[in-house]
Scaffold this motif. Sequence first.
Motif, PDB file in Angstrom:
ATOM      1  N   ALA A  29      75.892 147.698  60.440  1.00 16.18           N
ATOM      2  CA  ALA A  29      75.332 149.054  60.605  1.00 16.18           C
ATOM      3  C   ALA A  29      76.479 149.996  60.947  1.00 16.18           C
ATOM      4  O   ALA A  29      77.256 149.709  61.855  1.00 16.18           O
ATOM      5  CB  ALA A  29      74.288 149.083  61.723  1.00 16.18           C
ATOM      6  N   VAL A  30      76.587 151.087  60.177  1.00 14.96           N
ATOM      7  CA  VAL A  30      77.718 151.993  60.365  1.00 14.96           C
ATOM      8  C   VAL A  30      77.230 153.403  60.692  1.00 14.96           C
ATOM      9  O   VAL A  30      76.087 153.777  60.395  1.00 14.96           O
ATOM     10  CB  VAL A  30      78.613 152.033  59.103  1.00 14.96           C
ATOM     11  N   SER A  31      78.116 154.181  61.280  1.00 18.97           N
ATOM     12  CA  SER A  31      77.819 155.578  61.590  1.00 18.97           C
ATOM     13  C   SER A  31      78.316 156.477  60.477  1.00 18.97           C
ATOM     14  O   SER A  31      79.144 156.076  59.653  1.00 18.97           O
ATOM     15  CB  SER A  31      78.513 155.968  62.905  1.00 18.97           C
ATOM     16  N   GLY A  32      77.840 157.704  60.495  1.00 11.52           N
ATOM     17  CA  GLY A  32      78.307 158.704  59.536  1.00 11.52           C
ATOM     18  C   GLY A  32      79.429 159.509  60.160  1.00 11.52           C
ATOM     19  O   GLY A  32      80.147 159.017  61.029  1.00 11.52           O
ATOM     20  N   GLY A  33      79.601 160.753  59.691  1.00  8.68           N
ATOM     21  CA  GLY A  33      80.661 161.603  60.206  1.00  8.68           C
ATOM     22  C   GLY A  33      81.938 161.461  59.379  1.00  8.68           C
ATOM     23  O   GLY A  33      81.974 160.767  58.361  1.00  8.68           O
ATOM     24  N   SER A  34      83.008 162.063  59.876  1.00  5.46           N
ATOM     25  CA  SER A  34      84.274 162.074  59.117  1.00  5.46           C
ATOM     26  C   SER A  34      85.199 160.917  59.488  1.00  5.46           C
ATOM     27  O   SER A  34      85.947 160.400  58.658  1.00  5.46           O
ATOM     28  CB  SER A  34      85.006 163.395  59.373  1.00  5.46           C
ATOM     29  N   VAL A  85      85.527 157.461  57.211  1.00  3.14           N
ATOM     30  CA  VAL A  85      85.853 157.433  55.774  1.00  3.14           C
ATOM     31  C   VAL A  85      87.024 156.500  55.441  1.00  3.14           C
ATOM     32  O   VAL A  85      86.888 155.635  54.567  1.00  3.14           O
ATOM     33  CB  VAL A  85      86.071 158.858  55.232  1.00  3.14           C
ATOM     34  N   PRO A  86      88.164 156.566  56.131  1.00  4.44           N
ATOM     35  CA  PRO A  86      89.240 155.615  55.782  1.00  4.44           C
ATOM     36  C   PRO A  86      88.836 154.155  56.006  1.00  4.44           C
ATOM     37  O   PRO A  86      89.236 153.264  55.247  1.00  4.44           O
ATOM     38  CB  PRO A  86      90.386 156.012  56.725  1.00  4.44           C
ATOM     39  N   PHE A  87      88.007 153.941  56.990  1.00  2.48           N
ATOM     40  CA  PHE A  87      87.493 152.575  57.253  1.00  2.48           C
ATOM     41  C   PHE A  87      86.605 152.121  56.103  1.00  2.48           C
ATOM     42  O   PHE A  87      86.747 151.001  55.590  1.00  2.48           O
ATOM     43  CB  PHE A  87      86.741 152.566  58.581  1.00  2.48           C
ATOM     44  N   PHE A  88      85.687 153.004  55.667  1.00  2.00           N
ATOM     45  CA  PHE A  88      84.806 152.646  54.546  1.00  2.00           C
ATOM     46  C   PHE A  88      85.642 152.293  53.312  1.00  2.00           C
ATOM     47  O   PHE A  88      85.392 151.275  52.646  1.00  2.00           O
ATOM     48  CB  PHE A  88      83.871 153.815  54.204  1.00  2.00           C
ATOM     49  N   GLN A  89      86.625 153.118  53.029  1.00  2.00           N
ATOM     50  CA  GLN A  89      87.432 152.914  51.815  1.00  2.00           C
ATOM     51  C   GLN A  89      88.212 151.609  51.892  1.00  2.00           C
ATOM     52  O   GLN A  89      88.318 150.881  50.893  1.00  2.00           O
ATOM     53  CB  GLN A  89      88.382 154.106  51.618  1.00  2.00           C
ATOM     54  N   ALA A  90      88.697 151.266  53.076  1.00  2.00           N
ATOM     55  CA  ALA A  90      89.439 150.003  53.233  1.00  2.00           C
ATOM     56  C   ALA A  90      88.490 148.814  53.183  1.00  2.00           C
ATOM     57  O   ALA A  90      88.787 147.790  52.554  1.00  2.00           O
ATOM     58  CB  ALA A  90      90.197 150.021  54.565  1.00  2.00           C
ATOM     59  N   LEU A  91      87.302 148.953  53.775  1.00  2.00           N
ATOM     60  CA  LEU A  91      86.346 147.834  53.774  1.00  2.00           C
ATOM     61  C   LEU A  91      85.846 147.558  52.363  1.00  2.00           C
ATOM     62  O   LEU A  91      85.655 146.388  51.977  1.00  2.00           O
ATOM     63  CB  LEU A  91      85.185 148.140  54.722  1.00  2.00           C
ATOM     64  N   ALA A  92      85.675 148.615  51.589  1.00  2.00           N
ATOM     65  CA  ALA A  92      85.171 148.440  50.207  1.00  2.00           C
ATOM     66  C   ALA A  92      86.132 147.588  49.378  1.00  2.00           C
ATOM     67  O   ALA A  92      85.736 146.966  48.384  1.00  2.00           O
ATOM     68  CB  ALA A  92      84.976 149.801  49.547  1.00  2.00           C
ATOM     69  N   ARG A  93      87.392 147.520  49.820  1.00  2.00           N
ATOM     70  CA  ARG A  93      88.406 146.753  49.078  1.00  2.00           C
ATOM     71  C   ARG A  93      88.511 145.309  49.559  1.00  2.00           C
ATOM     72  O   ARG A  93      89.236 144.496  48.999  1.00  2.00           O
ATOM     73  CB  ARG A  93      89.790 147.433  49.229  1.00  2.00           C
ATOM     74  N   GLN A  94      87.780 144.978  50.609  1.00  2.00           N
ATOM     75  CA  GLN A  94      87.872 143.628  51.186  1.00  2.00           C
ATOM     76  C   GLN A  94      87.091 142.629  50.324  1.00  2.00           C
ATOM     77  O   GLN A  94      85.930 142.864  49.982  1.00  2.00           O
ATOM     78  CB  GLN A  94      87.305 143.624  52.612  1.00  2.00           C
ATOM     79  N   PRO A  95      87.731 141.510  49.973  1.00  2.00           N
ATOM     80  CA  PRO A  95      87.007 140.477  49.205  1.00  2.00           C
ATOM     81  C   PRO A  95      85.963 139.782  50.078  1.00  2.00           C
ATOM     82  O   PRO A  95      86.299 139.224  51.134  1.00  2.00           O
ATOM     83  CB  PRO A  95      88.119 139.496  48.807  1.00  2.00           C
ATOM     84  N   LEU A  96      84.691 139.896  49.669  1.00  2.00           N
ATOM     85  CA  LEU A  96      83.578 139.324  50.449  1.00  2.00           C
ATOM     86  C   LEU A  96      82.470 138.961  49.459  1.00  2.00           C
ATOM     87  O   LEU A  96      82.369 139.555  48.394  1.00  2.00           O
ATOM     88  CB  LEU A  96      83.011 140.392  51.391  1.00  2.00           C
ATOM     89  N   SER A 130      73.847 163.878  53.868  1.00  4.17           N
ATOM     90  CA  SER A 130      73.298 162.514  53.898  1.00  4.17           C
ATOM     91  C   SER A 130      74.370 161.471  54.211  1.00  4.17           C
ATOM     92  O   SER A 130      75.422 161.418  53.566  1.00  4.17           O
ATOM     93  CB  SER A 130      72.678 162.199  52.530  1.00  4.17           C
ATOM     94  N   ASN A 131      74.096 160.625  55.196  1.00  2.00           N
ATOM     95  CA  ASN A 131      75.020 159.518  55.479  1.00  2.00           C
ATOM     96  C   ASN A 131      74.948 158.457  54.386  1.00  2.00           C
ATOM     97  O   ASN A 131      75.950 157.790  54.090  1.00  2.00           O
ATOM     98  CB  ASN A 131      74.709 158.897  56.846  1.00  2.00           C
ATOM     99  N   ALA A 132      73.763 158.314  53.783  1.00  2.00           N
ATOM    100  CA  ALA A 132      73.651 157.368  52.653  1.00  2.00           C
ATOM    101  C   ALA A 132      74.567 157.821  51.522  1.00  2.00           C
ATOM    102  O   ALA A 132      75.270 157.019  50.894  1.00  2.00           O
ATOM    103  CB  ALA A 132      72.206 157.297  52.186  1.00  2.00           C
ATOM    104  N   ARG A 133      74.595 159.124  51.290  1.00  2.00           N
ATOM    105  CA  ARG A 133      75.490 159.690  50.252  1.00  2.00           C
ATOM    106  C   ARG A 133      76.944 159.384  50.585  1.00  2.00           C
ATOM    107  O   ARG A 133      77.743 158.998  49.732  1.00  2.00           O
ATOM    108  CB  ARG A 133      75.259 161.198  50.179  1.00  2.00           C
ATOM    109  N   LEU A 134      77.296 159.505  51.880  1.00  3.13           N
ATOM    110  CA  LEU A 134      78.668 159.222  52.342  1.00  3.13           C
ATOM    111  C   LEU A 134      79.015 157.759  52.064  1.00  3.13           C
ATOM    112  O   LEU A 134      80.114 157.452  51.578  1.00  3.13           O
ATOM    113  CB  LEU A 134      78.744 159.499  53.847  1.00  3.13           C
ATOM    114  N   LEU A 135      78.071 156.847  52.326  1.00  2.00           N
ATOM    115  CA  LEU A 135      78.333 155.426  52.070  1.00  2.00           C
ATOM    116  C   LEU A 135      78.473 155.155  50.570  1.00  2.00           C
ATOM    117  O   LEU A 135      79.355 154.406  50.146  1.00  2.00           O
ATOM    118  CB  LEU A 135      77.204 154.563  52.645  1.00  2.00           C
TER     119      LEU A 135
END
Length: 237
Positions: free
Chosen positions: A46-51, A54-65, A87-92
């Motif tokens: 579960a993640v929070s929104g806000g600014s 964003v760098p965390f989301f972008q780095a996590l999206a690159r993690q092999p899982l 929308s935070n869903a839009r941000l994700l």
Amino acid sequence: MSELGWPEGVSTNSAESRGALGEVLAMQVAAWLREALVERGVATLAVSGGSTPVPFFQALARQPLDWERVTVTLVDERWVPESHQASNARLLRAHLLKGAAAQANFTPLVTNAASPGEGQPEVQAQLAALPATLDVVILGMGTDGHTASLFPGTPGLEQALRPDCPSRCQAMSPPEALQERITLTRPVIDAARHRVLHIAGEDKLVTLEKALASPELILSMPIRAFLRSGLAVYWSA
Ligand SMILES: O=C(O)[C@H](O)[C@@H](O)[C@H](O)[C@H](O)COP(=O)(O)O
């Protein structure tokens, strides 16, 4: 940051930049999710929104899982359609649920109901379909000491901050927020296997110092409810 008067058992991590912090946090969260997949076959985040995230989301999206066995949800959401800028869903969708991570299951916190109060039962049911113990929860924090959509001075805040709050989510109408909100409640955040506070900027350290000075006054700074043993704080300037 480590020199702040942290309660026993709070760990602190910092990095030279917000990008580097996002990378460090993404690697740690990916490790926790892999551990959950090995131990239980599924993982929940579960993640929070806000600014800040964003760098965390972008780095996590690159993690092999094995992303198809991971469920991602939100710590809170603005009660707007996913097409809305707020929308935070839009941000994700823009920064996390893409590439390999697009295979993740996503549990939104918004329904077609006109208000979070009307939509709360359906969101509650969606959250009840997830494991009672989430694997990883990532909190942010505002300079007023809010976290998730637990804002000071909001009707219903005391209920949502009860350690035994019976609901997993609650509608909130923060006086100064632009949109009505829905938020996870304290028991859901408290129960998570791994709790993270992810913040950036000197102003957030000033906020933390104030929060740590009077830890019992949780209604005036709701973040105070979560500054306790087991929390991992990630900060950069
Ligand atoms: O939906 C939201 O806005 C967040 O969940 C909120 O609680 C956020 O974490 C803080 O407001 C910090 O936001 P920044 O990272 O933009 O400072």
